[in-house]
Design an enzyme around this catalytic site. Structure first.
Site, PDB file in Angstrom:
ATOM      1  CE  LYS A  68      -2.716   5.583  11.665  1.00 61.41           C
ATOM      2  NZ  LYS A  68      -3.933   5.333  11.788  1.00 61.41           N
ATOM      3  NE  ARG A  75      -3.820  -1.250   8.469  1.00 58.57           N
ATOM      4  CZ  ARG A  75      -3.240  -0.209   8.178  1.00 58.57           C
ATOM      5  NH1 ARG A  75      -2.905   0.572   9.049  1.00 58.57           N
ATOM      6  NH2 ARG A  75      -2.699  -0.035   7.208  1.00 58.57           N
TER       7      ARG A  75
END
Length: 404
Positions: free
Chosen positions: A341, A375
């Site tokens: 991210k 995840r």
């Protein structure tokens, strides 16, 4: 100079407290009585009416703890106040019991406090049924492998758009340690306009059908569109991962409820303005929980995701990561999705394809904070890091001592 081996002992829950006291040789009855006295907790309530706040303050003082309230409570010049309960587990247990018999909404507070204290203890091992495929929660941290079948995802767009490439990558993720596959047919990168439900299903359908015939692990569908979720579940998908927490498409809660499948509800919002970051995230997730419960889902079938990278600045994402363990108080499994991210890229000044080490750091922190599922894109490296962190974190304190 060390006096009599004096040292601080890290004790975070009742299980660790009981092991530490047993190590000393305390009587079993004494262990049961004393364990809760060595664990401090700070429990926050928001906008409590003054009558209830006054009683909470008095009762906390009566059990030996304290409660912080707004300074204007003493003059009754405000209508409500946030309250911070400060005490040991034992004191808070006494408080929960005492206020459960009192008026002004205190019965509900007592019941909720009792459940919150239970949620802060290490989770037990249990089975989550994903339409015939079993996931074991509480034994170790599970890994969800990301399979994007989009041409434009922020990290790996276009690499697995064909059936052959997608099947090959899915098998690779499973071989490397993925317990779940999460398939997405629409990019959710920032400022992306999105695609129609028809186009999203067109991308997903052939790959999903092929995967369901070939893989043994549960397959999750990453979508916030009820029509896409319904079609995916109809052909055999095992769970849904909704980046809008059942709150963008009004039919989504009904769809997952009809199929009785596990659903990941993620926090999300437009913009990055918050009244109180964690409080607002909790309020959003509580609404998602209520939507799922209204449709018959409960417990482990509702999985919470704080939404790293969605509706948050880098600094806000870092704060959520630092306070990830607080999500356990909601009483549901927690999923962390921080892989590659922008929080990592902005913090380390790295491009998407250089964020593995930063992702590993978030995964290890996820284990320490009690996440049930993590995840990730890079399954092999993260699976190894998670396994190592699990070996250190899960149930080790106080296990080994002379006489054990």
């Amino acid at each position: 100079m060390q006096i009599y081996g004096m040292r601080w002992v890290a004790i975070d829950n009742l299980s660790e407290a009981k092991m530490a006291l047993t190590q000393i040789g305390s009587d079993p009855a004494g262990v049961a009585n004393m364990a809760g006295k060595g664990i401090g907790r700070a429990i926050k309530l928001e906008q409590v009416p003054l009558r209830a706040a006054h009683i909470l303050k008095q009762e906390m003082l009566s059990v030996g703890g304290d409660a912080a309230v707004h300074r204007d409570v003493i003059t009754n010049s405000i209508d409500a106040t946030d309250v911070m309960l400060l005490g040991t587990v034992r004191q808070l247990e006494h408080l929960a019991k005492k206020v459960s018999a009192q008026p002004f909404g205190l019965k509900k507070i007592g019941q909720a406090l009792k459940q919150l204290l239970i949620a802060l203890e290490p989770s037990t091992t249990r089975s989550l049924n994903c339409r015939g495929k079993e996931l074991i929660l509480g034994e170790r941290t599970l890994v969800m492998g990301i399979l994007n079948v989009t041409p434009d995802s922020f990290s790996d767009g276009g690499r697995y758009a064909s059936i052959e490439d997608a099947i090959s990558q899915a098998q690779r993720l499973i071989d490397e340690g993925a317990d779940i596959l999460d398939i997405g047919g629409e990019s959710t990168r920032p400022n992306y306009a999105g695609v129609s439900a028809e186009e999203e299903w067109k991308r997903l359908e052939p790959i999903l059908k092929a995967l369901l015939e070939r893989v043994a692990v549960p397959v999750s569908i990453d979508t916030y569109k009820a029509s896409v979720a319904a079609k995916a579940l109809e052909v055999g998908a095992h769970m849904i991962n909704d980046v809008w927490g059942l709150q963008r498409d009004p039919d989504m809660a009904r769809v997952v409820g009809d199929y009785r499948v596990p659903v990941v509800v993620m926090h999300n919002q437009d913009g990055t303005a918050y009244h109180h970051l964690m409080g607002d995230i909790f309020a959003f997730l509580q609404k998602s929980i209520e939507l799922a419960e209204t449709q018959g889902l409960s417990g482990d079938h509702i999985i919470l995701d704080p939404g790293i990278g969605f509706g948050k600045t880098t600094e806000q994402n870092l704060e959520v990561m630092a306070r990830l363990a607080e999500l356990k108080t909601l009483g549901h499994p927690v999923l962390l999705g921080a892989s590659r991210k922008s929080m990592i890229g902005n913090t380390l000044n790295l491009a998407v394809n250089e964020r593995l080490e930063g992702t590993l750091a978030t995964s290890v922190l996820g284990v320490v904070s009690g996440a049930d599922i993590i995840r990730v894109h890079d399954v092999k490296a993260n699976s190894r890091a998670i396994q190592m962190a699990d070996a250190i974190v899960r149930g080790q304190r106080g296990v080994h001592y002379v006489g054990a």
